[in-house]
Design a protein around this motif. Sequence first.
Motif, mmCIF file in Angstrom:
data_model
loop_
_atom_site.group_PDB
_atom_site.id
_atom_site.type_symbol
_atom_site.label_atom_id
_atom_site.label_comp_id
_atom_site.label_asym_id
_atom_site.label_seq_id
_atom_site.Cartn_x
_atom_site.Cartn_y
_atom_site.Cartn_z
ATOM 1 N N PRO A 339 12.162 1.458 -12.210
ATOM 2 C CA PRO A 339 12.621 2.840 -12.400
ATOM 3 C C PRO A 339 13.542 3.262 -11.261
ATOM 4 C CG PRO A 339 10.277 2.682 -12.849
ATOM 5 C CD PRO A 339 10.687 1.345 -12.293
ATOM 6 N N ARG A 342 19.390 0.938 -13.399
ATOM 7 C CA ARG A 342 19.781 0.629 -14.777
ATOM 8 C C ARG A 342 20.404 -0.750 -14.831
ATOM 9 N NH1 ARG A 342 25.137 0.982 -16.284
ATOM 10 N NH2 ARG A 342 26.603 1.860 -14.772
ATOM 11 N N CYS A 359 20.807 4.333 -10.311
ATOM 12 C CA CYS A 359 21.325 5.395 -11.173
ATOM 13 C C CYS A 359 22.334 6.233 -10.382
ATOM 14 C CB CYS A 359 20.184 6.291 -11.662
ATOM 15 S SG CYS A 359 19.127 5.515 -12.903
ATOM 16 N N GLU A 363 21.301 11.493 -11.950
ATOM 17 C CA GLU A 363 20.685 10.847 -13.101
ATOM 18 C C GLU A 363 19.459 10.059 -12.657
ATOM 19 O OE1 GLU A 363 23.453 8.560 -15.336
ATOM 20 O OE2 GLU A 363 24.908 10.185 -15.555
ATOM 21 N N SER A 365 16.109 7.191 -14.110
ATOM 22 C CA SER A 365 15.501 6.322 -15.126
ATOM 23 C C SER A 365 14.028 6.220 -14.776
ATOM 24 C CB SER A 365 16.162 4.941 -15.136
ATOM 25 O OG SER A 365 15.979 4.269 -13.916
ATOM 26 N N ILE A 370 16.051 0.010 -18.139
ATOM 27 C CA ILE A 370 16.781 1.029 -18.873
ATOM 28 C C ILE A 370 18.269 0.667 -18.871
ATOM 29 C CG2 ILE A 370 17.486 3.460 -18.856
ATOM 30 C CD1 ILE A 370 14.671 3.052 -19.827
ATOM 31 N N CYS A 373 21.019 5.550 -17.545
ATOM 32 C CA CYS A 373 20.228 6.600 -16.906
ATOM 33 C C CYS A 373 20.468 7.931 -17.627
ATOM 34 C CB CYS A 373 20.603 6.720 -15.429
ATOM 35 S SG CYS A 373 20.355 5.207 -14.475
ATOM 36 N N THR A 374 19.534 8.838 -17.483
ATOM 37 C CA THR A 374 19.638 10.141 -18.130
ATOM 38 C C THR A 374 19.853 11.221 -17.080
ATOM 39 O OG1 THR A 374 17.222 10.373 -18.069
ATOM 40 C CG2 THR A 374 18.194 9.464 -20.070
ATOM 41 N N ASP A 387 13.602 8.114 -9.973
ATOM 42 C CA ASP A 387 12.810 7.726 -11.132
ATOM 43 C C ASP A 387 12.155 8.923 -11.817
ATOM 44 O OD1 ASP A 387 10.983 8.395 -9.205
ATOM 45 O OD2 ASP A 387 9.872 6.516 -9.261
#
Length: 663
Positions: A339, A342, A359, A363, A365, A370, A373-374, A387
């Motif tokens: 985490p 990415r 990330c 962002e 993860s 992953i 990333c978000t 994370d």
Amino acid sequence: MAKFPYFYRTVPSELHICAAIVKLLKHFGWTWVGIIAFDDENSIRAVQILREGIEQSGGCIEFIETLHQSRSLRVQETDIFDTFSTYSTKVIILYCNKDYREIIRHTTIWEAPGKVWIITEEWGFFFPSYSVDRKNTLAFAVAKKTIPSFHKFVREANPAMFPNDSYVQMWWEDLCNNQCPKSIQRSCSSDETLFYFSQCDSINSGDSYNIYNAVYGLANALHDMVTSVSGNKTLWSAESERFLDFLPWKLHHYLKNLHFKNILGEEIFFDENGDLAIGYDIINIVILPDGTRIKEIVGSYNPYAPPDQEFAIYEEAIMWESTFNETPPEFRCSPSCPPGFRKLTREGKSVCCYDCIPCPEGEVSSQTDIDTCTKCPEDQWPNQKRDACIPKVISFLTYEEPLGITLTFVCIFLILINTVILGIFIHYKDTPIVKANNRDLSYILLISLMFCFLCSLVFIGHPDNMTCILRQTAFGISFSIALSSILAKTTTVVMAFHATKPGSKLRKWMGSRISISVVLFCSLIQTVLCLVWLFTAPPFPYLNMKSEIGTILTECNEGSIHAFYCVLGYMGFLAGISFIVAFLARNLPDRFNEAKYITFSMLVFCSVWISFIPTYLSTKGKYVVAVEIFAILASSAGLLGCIFFPKCYIILLRPERNSRKFI
């Protein structure tokens, strides 16, 4: 389908075996595998199903090696070993049916070190012996069942009873050759041989259970078909015997709807594909250095169970090679991305071969491996490991922090000094020095400076609608009154000197009402500007989430930036006019010329606000408010000190100079 319109089987389906292998790979996280298979039709079809299942579950196949029956197996072994050194995968799926198991038994492909082998059940128990410890083989087998009275049946099926059946003799001789000592392998009728029946794989294997279910399934279907026609469940009539002529197409209906319990109490039926609804065991096959073979059931797969119960694995029961650094071992093309990272696929490589990169800013993860990333919501920000999203710190200048306490203390201190000076001027209001400097304007200036000090306190604390409105408007109007008073005092000084000339027409303009009118007029203009600002686009609380990383700045948005600049510009205009007039009047002859002090005070005032502009623009967060408060306090203190401290010095410490004669 035209040749075999009706299809039923009690042996494993390639579809279920492949699904079980995919489940096993997914459970252990083995995403980087190789496949070895023969070139027969069933194996090729199974490899295609395996490929689709592995890729759909996120895995990758590094290689697929096909063994051809028509070619020399030794040559093919050499080719495979030569290419093994170029492959990085440690998980090998070996798929072939029982027709090729004898060929595989005598190959040396097992000698490749550090590999985990996954094999299908049809030949899972036919392993060669090794001179080394092997604990890295998992096989799928139809659940082994102990059929009551089956050993008694085997003992009674002595080949001597079937002298003309060569197949029975061959089967008997080969029955326990892998288990029985050589001294009794050919002694088929001896008691010692019968003792090994209880340990014999051929008798206790899933194949025996499959055949048992097949025979009883067919028997039950025939029974149902005959009894449904004759209506007699115990006797066969001539009509039912004639009905057997239509067996090939009539029996299909009864097999399709077959449902009974066997002698073990298990539900037996065929699914829509004609496969018997049975499950599989996952076997851990261990061959010790002395040749002893250990088989341990370490899991199960039942495709007919509910989705959350169809697959089970008991990791603690599996024996792994001691060379593995971890148990269970992790076999991947690239290490798992933790985490906060990415995956970045390597150019020209499989999707399972990638690099792990952090990330990007803003962002996160929260899971392993992953692809992207978000972004965090606007009111949240990644933690240090990126994370998880955590709430942003809400930042504003408070009364509890050291900076807020310091500014508050300075503000209160200046207010007290301002109050003391106002008290002195009121107490000595009839003295020449107070009267000579237009005491009404002095009172107005002192009170307006007090409000300037007070309005700086509105900038401290959590902004809301009221404080945002009061901040700039109170600041603008208070300073406008102060600057108007200074302008009126400066103008009065100039007019006073010129009015003393003989025949001057300025005498009629001298007086406190004219000075107060100047203050009111100049202040009214600023008040109108503030009212227009409030009625068009007033200031409002604003959450600034972009200026500082990980921080929500609670600040006041100015609303109309043009109105804000108009208010500041008008104050600058008043300060500039006051400074120019005072500067021109600084050399007027008199023992006490107030224009000199006003000039110096306006110089301090303008210096503070000119230096404020670049500092304000280069500062972020709550320190912007602190800079503005400092500018308000410094400029107000400059006016207070430069204009009133000299007068207080004379009033309190040099009273002899506070006389009409001296002034």
